[in-house]
Scaffold this motif. Structure first.
Motif, PDB file in Angstrom:
ATOM      1  N   GLY A 170      34.938  59.015  45.256  1.00 20.16           N
ATOM      2  CA  GLY A 170      35.458  60.203  44.599  1.00 20.16           C
ATOM      3  C   GLY A 170      36.389  60.934  45.544  1.00 20.16           C
ATOM      4  O   GLY A 170      36.438  60.652  46.742  1.00 20.16           O
ATOM      5  N   GLY A 171      37.122  61.870  44.999  1.00 21.87           N
ATOM      6  CA  GLY A 171      38.096  62.619  45.783  1.00 21.87           C
ATOM      7  C   GLY A 171      39.087  63.216  44.815  1.00 21.87           C
ATOM      8  O   GLY A 171      38.679  63.881  43.868  1.00 21.87           O
ATOM      9  N   GLU A 172      40.331  62.920  45.004  1.00 26.58           N
ATOM     10  CA  GLU A 172      41.363  63.403  44.083  1.00 26.58           C
ATOM     11  C   GLU A 172      42.249  62.207  43.729  1.00 26.58           C
ATOM     12  O   GLU A 172      42.971  61.689  44.581  1.00 26.58           O
ATOM     13  N   SER A 173      42.164  61.797  42.471  1.00 23.29           N
ATOM     14  CA  SER A 173      42.814  60.542  42.086  1.00 23.29           C
ATOM     15  C   SER A 173      44.336  60.603  42.225  1.00 23.29           C
ATOM     16  O   SER A 173      44.965  59.580  42.513  1.00 23.29           O
ATOM     17  N   CYS A 199      33.795  58.609  40.042  1.00 24.05           N
ATOM     18  CA  CYS A 199      34.584  59.813  39.764  1.00 24.05           C
ATOM     19  C   CYS A 199      36.088  59.536  39.883  1.00 24.05           C
ATOM     20  O   CYS A 199      36.638  58.855  39.023  1.00 24.05           O
ATOM     21  N   ALA A 200      36.780  59.996  40.924  1.00 20.82           N
ATOM     22  CA  ALA A 200      38.194  59.638  41.065  1.00 20.82           C
ATOM     23  C   ALA A 200      38.356  58.117  41.077  1.00 20.82           C
ATOM     24  O   ALA A 200      39.353  57.575  40.585  1.00 20.82           O
ATOM     25  N   ILE A 231      38.546  56.887  37.643  1.00 20.58           N
ATOM     26  CA  ILE A 231      39.901  57.128  37.120  1.00 20.58           C
ATOM     27  C   ILE A 231      40.836  55.999  37.563  1.00 20.58           C
ATOM     28  O   ILE A 231      41.632  55.482  36.772  1.00 20.58           O
ATOM     29  N   ARG A 247      40.535  62.700  32.522  1.00 20.34           N
ATOM     30  CA  ARG A 247      40.408  63.332  33.839  1.00 20.34           C
ATOM     31  C   ARG A 247      39.918  64.775  33.683  1.00 20.34           C
ATOM     32  O   ARG A 247      40.317  65.458  32.737  1.00 20.34           O
ATOM     33  N   ASN A 248      39.065  65.228  34.613  1.00 20.07           N
ATOM     34  CA  ASN A 248      38.550  66.612  34.636  1.00 20.07           C
ATOM     35  C   ASN A 248      37.871  67.021  33.324  1.00 20.07           C
ATOM     36  O   ASN A 248      37.819  68.203  32.987  1.00 20.07           O
ATOM     37  N   ILE A 268      31.351  66.400  39.785  1.00 19.59           N
ATOM     38  CA  ILE A 268      32.274  67.362  40.397  1.00 19.59           C
ATOM     39  C   ILE A 268      33.658  67.159  39.775  1.00 19.59           C
ATOM     40  O   ILE A 268      34.289  66.136  40.013  1.00 19.59           O
ATOM     41  N   ARG A 269      34.096  68.110  38.972  1.00 16.32           N
ATOM     42  CA  ARG A 269      35.369  67.944  38.234  1.00 16.32           C
ATOM     43  C   ARG A 269      35.446  66.525  37.668  1.00 16.32           C
ATOM     44  O   ARG A 269      36.448  65.824  37.832  1.00 16.32           O
ATOM     45  N   HIS A 310      28.674  61.063  41.139  1.00 17.45           N
ATOM     46  CA  HIS A 310      28.567  60.618  42.536  1.00 17.45           C
ATOM     47  C   HIS A 310      27.103  60.347  42.859  1.00 17.45           C
ATOM     48  O   HIS A 310      26.373  61.290  43.139  1.00 17.45           O
TER      49      HIS A 310
HETATM   50  N1  GLN Z   1      34.914  64.377  42.326  1.00 21.71           N
HETATM   51  C1  GLN Z   1      35.997  63.749  41.982  1.00 21.71           C
HETATM   52  O1  GLN Z   1      36.243  62.613  42.354  1.00 21.71           O
HETATM   53  C2  GLN Z   1      36.965  64.542  41.148  1.00 21.71           C
HETATM   54  C3  GLN Z   1      38.035  63.731  40.513  1.00 21.71           C
HETATM   55  C4  GLN Z   1      39.257  64.584  40.280  1.00 21.71           C
HETATM   56  N2  GLN Z   1      39.076  65.513  39.214  1.00 21.71           N
HETATM   57  C5  GLN Z   1      40.460  63.673  40.011  1.00 21.71           C
HETATM   58  O2  GLN Z   1      41.167  63.845  39.078  1.00 21.71           O
HETATM   59  O3  GLN Z   1      40.673  62.769  40.774  1.00 21.71           O
END
Ligand code: GLN
Length: 196
Positions: free
Chosen positions: A48-51, A81-82, A85, A110-111, A139-140, A175
């Motif tokens: 996870g993180g920010e895709s 998560c990311a 995506i 997403r989100n 998380i988001r 996660h």
């Molecule tokens: N915890 C997460 O990995 C968040 C994903 C994030 N919202 C994204 O678009 O990548």
């Protein structure tokens, strides 16, 4: 049998927690940033993180095509998560220039579960994992809006699909690496062993 070598894509995101969870599930875990490092692993976790950032860095590090090729060639992959995506064939609410690797015939929103301050933890019944529901941290988090015929839905939460598998490719909205419950990682390590 020797333990499988599983990389964690280390462009961005919560890499360390996955390395720990994989080691606890009897894999040899190592970070992967470059194509030559990717070539040496049996399987990969995308954290996870920010895709959008991950997608940008994958292009910058020359990893996008090597990753797409390995996924296409059948390397086992698990995205959280990311990472989920990144494994979607199609994305809703992504950024225009955002690249994914694809690998699962699904549309991911997403989100979908809301903003950072709407993050939550939940117990998730997970098909194929015994010993009660797994702990999931959202998380988001994205959810899976729809899936194609080859995709198996492994878990839902609040009516939304949050864990899927297509062949060797596994993805969760949440996660598990942040909970100390390593059963999803163990499930993935078993998938990898079965294919070796
Ligand atoms: N915890 C997460 O990995 C968040 C994903 C994030 N919202 C994204 O678009 O990548």
């Amino acid at each position: 049998m020797t333990n499988p070598v599983i990389g964690v894509l280390a462009l961005q995101g919560d890499v360390r927690e996955h390395l720990i969870a994989l080691a606890a599930a009897d894999a040899v875990a190592r970070p992967v940033r470059r194509p030559d490092e990717l070539a040496e692993v049996d399987a990969l976790v995308i954290p996870g993180g920010e895709s959008t950032t991950m997608s940008k860095l994958a292009v910058l590090f020359g990893m996008l095509e090597p990753l797409r090729e390995r996924v296409k060639a059948g390397m086992p992959v698990y995205g959280t998560c990311a990472g989920m995506i990144m494994l979607a064939d199609k994305l809703l609410d992504g950024r225009e220039d955002q690249e994914t690797l694809g690998g699962i015939d699904m549309i991911v929103r997403r989100n979908a579960f809301g903003r950072q301050n709407e993050s939550f933890e939940a117990k998730i019944d997970f098909a194929g994992i015994e010993g009660g529901p797994v702990e999931g941290v959202f998380i988001r988090a994205p959810w899976v809006e729809s899936v194609g015929a080859p995709v198996e839905v492994l878990a839902t939460y609040d009516g939304h699909t949050v864990a899927v598998r297509q062949g060797n490719v596994l993805a969760t909205s949440f996660h598990p690496e942040l909970t100390g419950d390593d059963r999803v990682h163990a499930y993935f390590v078993d998938m990898v062993r079965a294919g070796l």
